[in-house]
Each structure stands twice: as C-alpha cells, then as structure tokens.
Motif scaffolding. Structure first.
Motif, PDB file in Angstrom:
ATOM      1  N   LYS A   3      28.982  -3.453 -18.606  1.00  0.00           N
ATOM      2  CA  LYS A   3      28.415  -2.039 -17.987  1.00  0.00           C
ATOM      3  C   LYS A   3      27.207  -1.848 -17.615  1.00  0.00           C
ATOM      4  N   PRO A   4      27.159  -1.408 -16.469  1.00  0.00           N
ATOM      5  CA  PRO A   4      25.683  -1.321 -15.693  1.00  0.00           C
ATOM      6  C   PRO A   4      25.101   0.001 -16.837  1.00  0.00           C
ATOM      7  N   LEU A   6      23.362   3.340 -18.149  1.00  0.00           N
ATOM      8  CA  LEU A   6      23.366   4.610 -17.937  1.00  0.00           C
ATOM      9  C   LEU A   6      22.307   5.145 -16.955  1.00  0.00           C
ATOM     10  N   SER A   7      21.214   4.836 -16.831  1.00  0.00           N
ATOM     11  CA  SER A   7      19.746   4.984 -16.116  1.00  0.00           C
ATOM     12  C   SER A   7      20.396   4.902 -14.675  1.00  0.00           C
ATOM     13  N   ARG A   8      21.185   4.057 -14.391  1.00  0.00           N
ATOM     14  CA  ARG A   8      21.655   3.556 -12.675  1.00  0.00           C
ATOM     15  C   ARG A   8      22.221   4.968 -12.379  1.00  0.00           C
ATOM     16  N   TYR A   9      23.122   5.362 -13.309  1.00  0.00           N
ATOM     17  CA  TYR A   9      24.079   6.543 -12.847  1.00  0.00           C
ATOM     18  C   TYR A   9      23.313   7.786 -12.706  1.00  0.00           C
ATOM     19  N   VAL A  10      22.140   7.931 -13.452  1.00  0.00           N
ATOM     20  CA  VAL A  10      21.376   9.121 -13.662  1.00  0.00           C
ATOM     21  C   VAL A  10      20.697   9.055 -12.299  1.00  0.00           C
ATOM     22  N   ALA A  12      21.215   7.618  -9.512  1.00  0.00           N
ATOM     23  CA  ALA A  12      22.257   7.856  -8.372  1.00  0.00           C
ATOM     24  C   ALA A  12      22.389   9.260  -8.200  1.00  0.00           C
ATOM     25  N   VAL A  13      22.728  10.036  -9.291  1.00  0.00           N
ATOM     26  CA  VAL A  13      23.182  11.400  -9.307  1.00  0.00           C
ATOM     27  C   VAL A  13      22.002  12.338  -8.872  1.00  0.00           C
ATOM     28  N   MET A  47      23.102  16.167 -17.444  1.00  0.00           N
ATOM     29  CA  MET A  47      22.776  14.553 -17.496  1.00  0.00           C
ATOM     30  C   MET A  47      21.786  14.488 -18.385  1.00  0.00           C
ATOM     31  N   TYR A  51      22.309  11.798 -21.514  1.00  0.00           N
ATOM     32  CA  TYR A  51      21.269  10.522 -21.616  1.00  0.00           C
ATOM     33  C   TYR A  51      20.888  10.681 -23.187  1.00  0.00           C
TER      34      TYR A  51
END
Length: 60
Positions: A3-4, A6-10, A12-13, A47, A51
């Motif tokens: 899984k990538p 979570l910081s990558r999703y944060v 990106a958002v 978010m 996190y």
C-alpha cells in the motif's frame, strides 16, 4: 500487499485543493472562492484527523 503511504494521499489532496482555490482566485469569483475555501478547510480538517488517527491507532 503493498500500500502507498497515507502521506502521499494527503499531499495529493492538498495539491488538488490548491489548484481549485487558485483557479477560483484568478477567475475573480470571490463568493465562490469563499465557499470552496470553506469546504476545502473542512476537508483538510477531516484529512488531518484521519492522519492522526492512523498514527495513534496502529493497524495490525
């Protein structure tokens, strides 16, 4: 299962919201900008809470 992080999703958002708010700012639609900024702020708080929760309550 890989899984990538979570910081990558944060990140990106945050980038997407920055682009949306930037477009609203440069279009000069201040009323819409305020609405989008308020929604973006609420989404950012959500978010941040997610996190923090992920790091406080570790997955097993």
């Amino acid at each position: 299962m890989n899984k990538p992080p979570l910081s990558r999703y944060v990140i990106a958002v945050a980038v997407v919201w920055a682009v949306i708010l930037g477009v609203m700012w440069f279009l000069g639609d201040r009323a819409r900008f305020q609405k989008f900024a308020l929604v973006g702020f609420g989404f950012g708080l959500g978010m941040l809470a997610m996190y923090i929760a992920v790091h406080v309550y570790r997955w097993k």
